[in-house]
Design a protein around this motif. Structure first.
Motif, PDB file in Angstrom:
ATOM      1  N   GLU A  35       7.383   4.841   6.468  1.00  0.00           N
ATOM      2  CA  GLU A  35       6.310   3.921   6.864  1.00  0.00           C
ATOM      3  C   GLU A  35       5.791   4.186   8.278  1.00  0.00           C
ATOM      4  N   GLN A  36       6.576   4.914   9.068  1.00  0.00           N
ATOM      5  CA  GLN A  36       6.139   5.172  10.452  1.00  0.00           C
ATOM      6  C   GLN A  36       5.149   6.328  10.514  1.00  0.00           C
TER       7      GLN A  36
ATOM      8  N   ARG B  53       1.852   7.874   9.297  1.00  0.00           N
ATOM      9  CA  ARG B  53       0.564   7.701   8.596  1.00  0.00           C
ATOM     10  C   ARG B  53      -0.507   8.482   9.293  1.00  0.00           C
ATOM     11  N   GLU B  54      -1.425   8.988   8.503  1.00  0.00           N
ATOM     12  CA  GLU B  54      -2.573   9.654   9.147  1.00  0.00           C
ATOM     13  C   GLU B  54      -3.848   9.269   8.454  1.00  0.00           C
TER      14      GLU B  54
ATOM     15  N   MET C  39       0.845  -1.202   0.000  1.00  0.00           N
ATOM     16  CA  MET C  39       0.000   0.000   0.000  1.00  0.00           C
ATOM     17  C   MET C  39       0.877   1.248   0.000  1.00  0.00           C
ATOM     18  N   GLY C  40       0.518   2.210  -0.766  1.00  0.00           N
ATOM     19  CA  GLY C  40       1.245   3.468  -0.735  1.00  0.00           C
ATOM     20  C   GLY C  40       0.632   4.406   0.302  1.00  0.00           C
ATOM     21  N   TYR C  41       1.432   5.300   0.826  1.00  0.00           N
ATOM     22  CA  TYR C  41       0.923   6.290   1.781  1.00  0.00           C
ATOM     23  C   TYR C  41       1.408   7.656   1.351  1.00  0.00           C
ATOM     24  N   LEU C  42       0.710   8.647   1.819  1.00  0.00           N
ATOM     25  CA  LEU C  42       1.144  10.001   1.463  1.00  0.00           C
ATOM     26  C   LEU C  42       2.418  10.356   2.214  1.00  0.00           C
ATOM     27  N   HIS C  43       3.312  11.039   1.527  1.00  0.00           N
ATOM     28  CA  HIS C  43       4.560  11.501   2.133  1.00  0.00           C
ATOM     29  C   HIS C  43       4.218  12.549   3.203  1.00  0.00           C
TER      30      HIS C  43
ATOM     31  N   TYR D 177       5.730  15.213  13.523  1.00  0.00           N
ATOM     32  CA  TYR D 177       6.012  13.772  13.490  1.00  0.00           C
ATOM     33  C   TYR D 177       7.324  13.401  14.190  1.00  0.00           C
TER      34      TYR D 177
ATOM     35  N   THR E 106       3.541  15.888   1.941  1.00  0.00           N
ATOM     36  CA  THR E 106       2.259  15.991   1.236  1.00  0.00           C
ATOM     37  C   THR E 106       1.121  16.050   2.242  1.00  0.00           C
ATOM     38  N   LEU E 107       1.233  15.200   3.275  1.00  0.00           N
ATOM     39  CA  LEU E 107       0.190  15.191   4.308  1.00  0.00           C
ATOM     40  C   LEU E 107       0.010  16.575   4.917  1.00  0.00           C
TER      41      LEU E 107
END
Ligand code: PHE
Length: 347
Positions: free
Chosen positions: A343-344, A346-347, A111-115, A326, A118-119
């Motif tokens: 990877e640590q 995420r929101e 799964m990709g997550y937003l950087h 973060y 970007t978040l």
């Protein structure tokens, strides 16, 4: 009659040979090839039987033809049967080898997550978007005029030293601040103005908390009766949404050529809530952005009557907010794309 008997024997011999040969075949392909061989009209032992017709006495020709046709039909039949048998077997093997075990555990798609950058950018855009701000996207290459001079920072102004600039030529540079966008907006549009402008900026600066390329979010509001109080009220809202309900802001005097008065904005420490900790270096406050009331000179330079209109501007460092929020202690971690770090978050 003897010719017919001779023929019968020959045909029986042919059948025998075909039978024993068929026993050796192992695939539909070999059946096909063997069939082709013996039915060849010149050389095949079945295919060439009709060529014998010339040697057969006239009165026996009909009988000869009949018997040859019988052998042909028989041979066709057994080939067909063999072919079907092998084809069925081959299909079975094919299906067997292609069989899918539907009970095998599925591979999890990565799964990709937003950087984090970007978040934070999206959060800031959402917050100001909900307050009615429009987005203006400027360009990364700017002229010296828009990046400095029009922002009340002429050639010999000492404030130019605050930002170590990458010049591309005498006239062009990589923008050092999204503030350059303020001028474009005010030249293009008359008040009321309410914009944010996110983008990359560049400065020759490199340590744990500075990078030659980083991102800012500019904010600009110009209208009748805008004061520093409006800025403070709006920033309080902003920090509550980004850092949590319990946070507030504090303004400290500062200096930027394009704002007067200018302020440094601190947020109350969202980790220790003012008691003093490592993050806020014991002060209970963390510096988050620069801001101020738009300098009258800047408004006038853009053709806006500063007796009627006033405004405020602010510039947020996106990486700085991401690092604070973060707990990232080196800005480079935000550009290195190390999955163990990303990877640590995420929101
Ligand atoms: N452009 C300033 C900087 O990069 C920040 C700022 C923006 C200050 C708008 C005041 C108003 O340091």
């Amino acid at each position: 009659m003897s010719e017919l008997n001779e023929l019968s024997e020959k045909l029986n011999g042919i059948k025998e040979e075909i039978r024993s040969e068929l026993g050796k075949l192992e695939s539909s392909k070999s059946v096909f090839e063997y069939r082709k061989k013996i039915f060849d009209s010149k050389t095949g032992m079945v295919g060439s039987l009709m060529r014998e017709m010339g040697r057969i006495p006239n009165e026996m020709k009909a009988e000869y033809g009949k018997r040859v046709n019988e052998v042909k039909a028989w041979a066709q039949g057994v080939f067909e049967e063999m072919d079907e048998k092998f084809k069925a077997q081959e299909m079975r093997l094919k299906y067997e080898s292609e069989k899918i075990d539907v009970t095998m555990p599925a591979k999890k798609p990565a799964m990709g997550y937003l950087h984090p950058n970007t978040l934070i950018r999206e959060q800031i855009v959402d917050i100001f978007g909900s307050m009615g701000f429009d987005i203006y996207e400027g360009t990364e290459i700017e002229t010296d005029h828009y990046n400095f001079t029009a922002l009340n920072t002429p050639d010999d102004h000492p404030a130019r030293d605050m930002q170590d600039t990458f010049y591309l030529s005498d006239k062009f540079l990589l923008r050092t601040q999204t503030s350059a966008g303020q001028i474009h907006v005010m030249e293009a549009k008359k008040p009321p103005i309410k914009i944010i402008s996110p983008g990359k900026v560049f400065r020759s600066d490199d340590d744990a908390t500075h990078s030659p390329m980083f991102s800012q979010m500019e904010g600009l509001v110009v209208d009748k009766g805008i004061t520093l109080c409006d800025l403070k009220g709006m920033l309080d809202e902003f920090v509550k949404k980004i850092f949590g309900e319990g946070t507030s802001t504090r303004l400290r005097p500062s200096y930027f050529p394009f704002t007067e008065p200018s302020v440094e904005v601190d947020v109350s420490c969202f980790q220790c809530h003012g008691k003093g900790c490592k993050l806020c270096k014991g002060t209970g406050w963390i510096e988050v952005l620069g801001a101020g009331v738009v300098n009258k000179k800047v408004l006038e330079g853009c053709g806006i009557d500063s007796d009627i209109y006033s405004g405020f501007a602010f510039g947020i460092g996106i990486e700085r907010i991401a690092m604070l929020k973060y707990g990232i202690n080196n800005i480079k971690l935000l550009f290195e794309s190390d999955m163990r770090v990303l990877e640590q978050i995420r929101e």
